[in-house]
Design a protein around this motif. Sequence first.
Motif, PDB file in Angstrom:
ATOM      1  N   GLY A  24       0.778  -1.237   0.000  1.00 20.36           N
ATOM      2  CA  GLY A  24       0.000   0.000   0.000  1.00 20.36           C
ATOM      3  C   GLY A  24       0.805   1.280   0.000  1.00 20.36           C
ATOM      4  O   GLY A  24       0.399   2.265  -0.597  1.00 20.36           O
ATOM      5  N   SER A  25       1.955   1.280   0.691  1.00 21.19           N
ATOM      6  CA  SER A  25       2.801   2.475   0.689  1.00 21.19           C
ATOM      7  C   SER A  25       4.247   2.063   0.932  1.00 21.19           C
ATOM      8  O   SER A  25       4.522   0.942   1.359  1.00 21.19           O
ATOM      9  CB  SER A  25       2.342   3.487   1.742  1.00 21.19           C
ATOM     10  OG  SER A  25       2.575   2.997   3.043  1.00 21.19           O
ATOM     11  N   ILE A  26       5.149   3.001   0.639  1.00 21.75           N
ATOM     12  CA  ILE A  26       6.575   2.738   0.804  1.00 21.75           C
ATOM     13  C   ILE A  26       7.266   4.034   1.226  1.00 21.75           C
ATOM     14  O   ILE A  26       6.859   5.125   0.813  1.00 21.75           O
ATOM     15  CB  ILE A  26       7.188   2.177  -0.513  1.00 21.75           C
ATOM     16  CG1 ILE A  26       8.584   1.604  -0.287  1.00 21.75           C
ATOM     17  CG2 ILE A  26       7.185   3.227  -1.620  1.00 21.75           C
ATOM     18  CD1 ILE A  26       9.130   0.810  -1.475  1.00 21.75           C
ATOM     19  N   SER A  27       8.278   3.912   2.042  1.00 25.48           N
ATOM     20  CA  SER A  27       9.096   5.069   2.432  1.00 25.48           C
ATOM     21  C   SER A  27      10.387   5.034   1.617  1.00 25.48           C
ATOM     22  O   SER A  27      10.711   4.022   0.985  1.00 25.48           O
ATOM     23  CB  SER A  27       9.435   5.013   3.926  1.00 25.48           C
ATOM     24  OG  SER A  27      10.307   3.924   4.181  1.00 25.48           O
ATOM     25  N   ASN A  28      11.128   6.115   1.673  1.00 25.53           N
ATOM     26  CA  ASN A  28      12.420   6.160   0.993  1.00 25.53           C
ATOM     27  C   ASN A  28      13.333   5.072   1.551  1.00 25.53           C
ATOM     28  O   ASN A  28      14.002   4.365   0.798  1.00 25.53           O
ATOM     29  CB  ASN A  28      13.047   7.549   1.159  1.00 25.53           C
ATOM     30  CG  ASN A  28      14.290   7.732   0.339  1.00 25.53           C
ATOM     31  OD1 ASN A  28      15.274   6.996   0.487  1.00 25.53           O
ATOM     32  ND2 ASN A  28      14.274   8.718  -0.541  1.00 25.53           N
ATOM     33  N   GLN A  29      13.325   4.900   2.862  1.00 26.70           N
ATOM     34  CA  GLN A  29      14.185   3.894   3.488  1.00 26.70           C
ATOM     35  C   GLN A  29      13.789   2.476   3.053  1.00 26.70           C
ATOM     36  O   GLN A  29      14.655   1.638   2.775  1.00 26.70           O
ATOM     37  CB  GLN A  29      14.131   4.013   5.009  1.00 26.70           C
ATOM     38  CG  GLN A  29      15.098   3.076   5.701  1.00 26.70           C
ATOM     39  CD  GLN A  29      15.141   3.288   7.204  1.00 26.70           C
ATOM     40  OE1 GLN A  29      14.296   3.986   7.765  1.00 26.70           O
ATOM     41  NE2 GLN A  29      16.116   2.700   7.855  1.00 26.70           N
ATOM     42  N   GLU A  30      12.505   2.203   2.978  1.00 30.81           N
ATOM     43  CA  GLU A  30      12.053   0.885   2.513  1.00 30.81           C
ATOM     44  C   GLU A  30      12.476   0.657   1.059  1.00 30.81           C
ATOM     45  O   GLU A  30      12.864  -0.447   0.688  1.00 30.81           O
ATOM     46  CB  GLU A  30      10.530   0.759   2.638  1.00 30.81           C
ATOM     47  CG  GLU A  30      10.061   0.639   4.069  1.00 30.81           C
ATOM     48  CD  GLU A  30       8.566   0.829   4.229  1.00 30.81           C
ATOM     49  OE1 GLU A  30       8.028   0.267   5.186  1.00 30.81           O
ATOM     50  OE2 GLU A  30       7.947   1.544   3.412  1.00 30.81           O
ATOM     51  N   TYR A  31      12.380   1.716   0.250  1.00 36.31           N
ATOM     52  CA  TYR A  31      12.800   1.624  -1.153  1.00 36.31           C
ATOM     53  C   TYR A  31      14.291   1.284  -1.227  1.00 36.31           C
ATOM     54  O   TYR A  31      14.699   0.435  -2.014  1.00 36.31           O
ATOM     55  CB  TYR A  31      12.520   2.952  -1.868  1.00 36.31           C
ATOM     56  CG  TYR A  31      12.728   2.915  -3.356  1.00 36.31           C
ATOM     57  CD1 TYR A  31      11.673   2.668  -4.220  1.00 36.31           C
ATOM     58  CD2 TYR A  31      13.987   3.147  -3.915  1.00 36.31           C
ATOM     59  CE1 TYR A  31      11.855   2.642  -5.599  1.00 36.31           C
ATOM     60  CE2 TYR A  31      14.179   3.114  -5.279  1.00 36.31           C
ATOM     61  CZ  TYR A  31      13.115   2.866  -6.117  1.00 36.31           C
ATOM     62  OH  TYR A  31      13.297   2.841  -7.476  1.00 36.31           O
TER      63      TYR A  31
END
Length: 76
Positions: A24-31
């Motif tokens: 559903g969503s992603i952060s820069n760190q997760e990317y």
Amino acid sequence: RERLDSLGLNERQIAAIIYLRRKGSISNQEYQQLNSAKKATATRDLKAMVQIGILRKEGTTGPGVRYSLTYVVREG
């Protein structure tokens, strides 16, 4: 997959879309973690997807920023 390729996305960006369809969503760190990418690369890739209208940025700056799909990207 062809549809994603037709959008001109790189492999990292395609992996992020697949992730987003599940999470559903992603952060820069997760990317960064998902793609073993540096922060600058993640920022550049995410910003490009916002500019072409694939992602919506939620938040302004810092670790609270999340990205989500603006619409469901269908394959095929």
